[in-house]
Design a protein around this motif. Sequence first.
Motif, PDB file in Angstrom:
ATOM      1  N   SER A 321       0.836  -1.205   0.000  1.00 29.05           N
ATOM      2  CA  SER A 321       0.000   0.000   0.000  1.00 29.05           C
ATOM      3  C   SER A 321       0.869   1.252   0.000  1.00 29.05           C
ATOM      4  O   SER A 321       1.729   1.427   0.857  1.00 29.05           O
ATOM      5  N   GLY A 322       0.653   2.118  -0.993  1.00 26.75           N
ATOM      6  CA  GLY A 322       1.259   3.445  -1.013  1.00 26.75           C
ATOM      7  C   GLY A 322       2.750   3.470  -1.218  1.00 26.75           C
ATOM      8  O   GLY A 322       3.413   4.425  -0.809  1.00 26.75           O
ATOM      9  N   THR A 323       3.306   2.462  -1.868  1.00 26.76           N
ATOM     10  CA  THR A 323       4.746   2.450  -2.116  1.00 26.76           C
ATOM     11  C   THR A 323       5.035   1.658  -3.387  1.00 26.76           C
ATOM     12  O   THR A 323       4.186   0.910  -3.866  1.00 26.76           O
ATOM     13  N   ASN A 324       6.234   1.823  -3.913  1.00 28.52           N
ATOM     14  CA  ASN A 324       6.564   1.349  -5.255  1.00 28.52           C
ATOM     15  C   ASN A 324       7.892   0.584  -5.232  1.00 28.52           C
ATOM     16  O   ASN A 324       8.906   1.058  -5.743  1.00 28.52           O
ATOM     17  N   PRO A 325       7.917  -0.611  -4.621  1.00 30.83           N
ATOM     18  CA  PRO A 325       9.180  -1.326  -4.450  1.00 30.83           C
ATOM     19  C   PRO A 325       9.848  -1.740  -5.753  1.00 30.83           C
ATOM     20  O   PRO A 325      11.052  -2.006  -5.756  1.00 30.83           O
ATOM     21  N   ALA A 326       9.113  -1.764  -6.858  1.00 34.71           N
ATOM     22  CA  ALA A 326       9.734  -2.111  -8.134  1.00 34.71           C
ATOM     23  C   ALA A 326      10.663  -1.016  -8.633  1.00 34.71           C
ATOM     24  O   ALA A 326      11.344  -1.193  -9.647  1.00 34.71           O
ATOM     25  N   VAL A 327      10.722   0.101  -7.915  1.00 39.93           N
ATOM     26  CA  VAL A 327      11.696   1.159  -8.192  1.00 39.93           C
ATOM     27  C   VAL A 327      12.565   1.447  -6.973  1.00 39.93           C
ATOM     28  O   VAL A 327      13.739   1.750  -7.099  1.00 39.93           O
ATOM     29  N   ARG A 334      15.989  -8.534  -9.257  1.00 41.38           N
ATOM     30  CA  ARG A 334      15.521  -9.549  -8.301  1.00 41.38           C
ATOM     31  C   ARG A 334      14.115  -9.222  -7.815  1.00 41.38           C
ATOM     32  O   ARG A 334      13.256 -10.123  -7.716  1.00 41.38           O
ATOM     33  N   ILE A 335      13.840  -7.958  -7.515  1.00 42.94           N
ATOM     34  CA  ILE A 335      12.522  -7.575  -7.005  1.00 42.94           C
ATOM     35  C   ILE A 335      11.449  -7.806  -8.069  1.00 42.94           C
ATOM     36  O   ILE A 335      10.355  -8.314  -7.765  1.00 42.94           O
ATOM     37  N   ARG A 336      11.741  -7.477  -9.314  1.00 49.78           N
ATOM     38  CA  ARG A 336      10.768  -7.743 -10.396  1.00 49.78           C
ATOM     39  C   ARG A 336      10.500  -9.228 -10.503  1.00 49.78           C
ATOM     40  O   ARG A 336       9.355  -9.656 -10.717  1.00 49.78           O
ATOM     41  N   GLU A 634      18.821  -0.592 -10.109  1.00 49.80           N
ATOM     42  CA  GLU A 634      19.316  -1.745 -10.868  1.00 49.80           C
ATOM     43  C   GLU A 634      20.702  -2.144 -10.355  1.00 49.80           C
ATOM     44  O   GLU A 634      21.128  -3.285 -10.502  1.00 49.80           O
ATOM     45  N   THR A 635      21.398  -1.193  -9.753  1.00 51.05           N
ATOM     46  CA  THR A 635      22.819  -1.379  -9.434  1.00 51.05           C
ATOM     47  C   THR A 635      23.105  -1.571  -7.956  1.00 51.05           C
ATOM     48  O   THR A 635      24.192  -2.022  -7.593  1.00 51.05           O
ATOM     49  N   THR A 636      22.175  -1.211  -7.070  1.00 51.63           N
ATOM     50  CA  THR A 636      22.472  -1.219  -5.637  1.00 51.63           C
ATOM     51  C   THR A 636      22.440  -2.634  -5.077  1.00 51.63           C
ATOM     52  O   THR A 636      21.846  -3.550  -5.646  1.00 51.63           O
ATOM     53  N   ILE A 637      23.076  -2.802  -3.927  1.00 54.70           N
ATOM     54  CA  ILE A 637      23.362  -4.125  -3.378  1.00 54.70           C
ATOM     55  C   ILE A 637      22.278  -4.577  -2.396  1.00 54.70           C
ATOM     56  O   ILE A 637      21.686  -3.764  -1.683  1.00 54.70           O
ATOM     57  N   THR A 638      21.984  -5.874  -2.392  1.00 51.84           N
ATOM     58  CA  THR A 638      21.084  -6.443  -1.393  1.00 51.84           C
ATOM     59  C   THR A 638      21.894  -6.686  -0.122  1.00 51.84           C
ATOM     60  O   THR A 638      22.456  -7.757   0.104  1.00 51.84           O
TER      61      THR A 638
END
Length: 710
Positions: A321-327, A334-336, A634-638
């Motif tokens: 709700s109210g957030t956009n984790p695909a960005v 990985r998230i996609r 796209e580039t940041t680390i988990t």
Amino acid sequence: MDLIVTRSRALLDQRGAGSIGFYTSGQLFLEEYYSLAVLARAGIGTPHLDGNTRMCTSTAAEALKESFGSDGQPGSYDDLDHTDVLAMFGHNMAETQPVQWMRVLDRLDGTDPPRLVCVDPRPTPAARRATVHLAPRGGTNVALLNALLREIIRLGRVDHAYIEKHTVGFDELTKMVEPCTPSWAQDICDVPAARVCEAAEILGGADRLLSTVLQGVYQSHQATAAAVQINNLHLIRGMLGKPGAGVLQMNGQPSAQNTRECGANGDLPGFRNWENDDHVADLARVWNVEPTTIPHYGPPTHAMQMFRYAEQGSIGMLWISGTNPAVSLPELSRIRSVLSQDGLFTVVQDLFLTETAQLADVVLPAATWGEKTGTFTNADRTVHLCDKAVEPPGRARPDLDIFLDYATRMDFRDKDGGPLLHWHDAETAFEAWKKCSAGRPCDYTGLSYALLRGGSGIQWPCTAQAPRGTERLYTDGITWADPDTCEAYGKDLVTGAPVSVVEYRSLNPHGKAVLKAAEYLPPHEEPDESHPFHLTTGRTLYHFHTRTKTGRAPQLNAAAPDVWVEASARDAQALGCHEGDLMEVTTPRGALRARLRVTDIRPGLLFVPFHYGYWDTPAGSRPAAGTPGRAANETTITDWDPVSKQPLFKTAAAALRLVERGDGTSAPAPTTAASAPTDPDSAPATAGGRAAYASQAAVAEENDSEGSAQ
């Protein structure tokens, strides 16, 4: 909603409460967060509830718990008007809190300006106005802060009476920082030792010291350890609880404080301690459920772990709700992949068809502020009421109505058979929350909608004893650190291992503030031959988060229409690149392409704004698989801080290469603030234009026109 309820019941019957997770925002109203917390914790019974506050403000909460035993901002925004030294640690206030920055500019341009210390690797407006600007190497905040503490202690600029009366741990802190000389910090942080000494002189000599902290600390290596050292700075100097002397562990979203208060961020509502059985029993009393109903057999699940569970298949339904984790989340490929799994039933509740919504099974159109009523709380504990101005469009509904509808259809009941969520609108939800907050640090019992109307907000705690609120905490000692009342017993700042209640009682039997020391450790990922740069991400003045709203505002979009990458003039020259060249930024996770902006950023560092999603436009199409996109994540680390579980968006190793020469046009970066080009003639100045202006005459003309049309 029938589909959501049917799937929810099936998962509960087949796999239990742990198969359902909720991931929410920092942009809803208090009443909505509280309703979500009740239905998730006591209705579903799931430990999987967190907010995107995990990305922006979880370190602030954790640092306050570590030092003071409880969340809750010690200072007040009004301290900006009284301080004689203002320190900004990793806080680009001009672009992340521009209204606050205007207040600072009033002070800086006034008759009695404060001295300003700025810690930031970029040439922000604060850095340009600073008495001392420290631009450390990425991931070295703890080393720099330990050196500052060491010098302040060496100079004798400490309040021993305050330390003795109100703190524990000073000897351990002194021992930890003793080897951390300015020369030692210079080698690690790449900051001149003389500048470290100068900053320590200013911080140690302040009569009224105010520090603000944000993502340069929170999203970096050893995040909580660094934020706690800033608290330590104030505690050893006795700089708390008086006008101009305080610390503001800031929030990155407008109502992130409510997420934390109401327990929608992974904690229990009212800053209760999930490890304290009395606190759980008290919450169960408020909700009229059995204590065993509320999951507290282990720590609540943080967002990064929730997505891991979804990836593994143990979470079968995720309500966003109210957030956009695909960005907004790290390592987006990985998230996609997680959100696209057939085995994950994804519900997205939002205003627009975001990148995440396009991957959902069900999309619930939600109302935004101005289309609904509710309260929200600033970082300095100031509670505001927002009344509905217009009806939501189409079939959009307030988030509160959506959550109440779900709870009614799921038939959530208390232990006496009554409705678990017994409120029906925003005001009755607020009254229910007041009962939950009673006797806790964030006590709202003296507030009401009537009291909040017509003013400019009231700071909690607001009670019968403090009917007009409380401007500052800790004016007479530390309030909530006692082992029986504290929100948390703390964690090891290096490993994140929890401190037991027995250990905490032994360390702090009388409930004082804890001066917790931390050794510096290098970041997990350092530049090397193949990836010679540090990469950091962040915000720009003209956009908010993933541009769900600001990307659709023509003026804001025109000011910063697309992603860019910032590099220093020295690094650009070494690569033979110029303003506007198309570059590719690559890390071990992925790549993005962006036009080059040459700035005065510290050499060896790249900056990319994180607002821009995988799509070329808010309603555009995806590039082909494997094609470098434009999203910074796209580039940041988990990877995340071991204490706060906040992802490390500020520390990654990256490579930069030229893709094609520019055609003479500049990067799409604004020329204002930290993104200003080194050569001011290399890009046209960012300006609003006439469409940005309003006047009474223009508004009257528009109203007359609308009236005629009707």
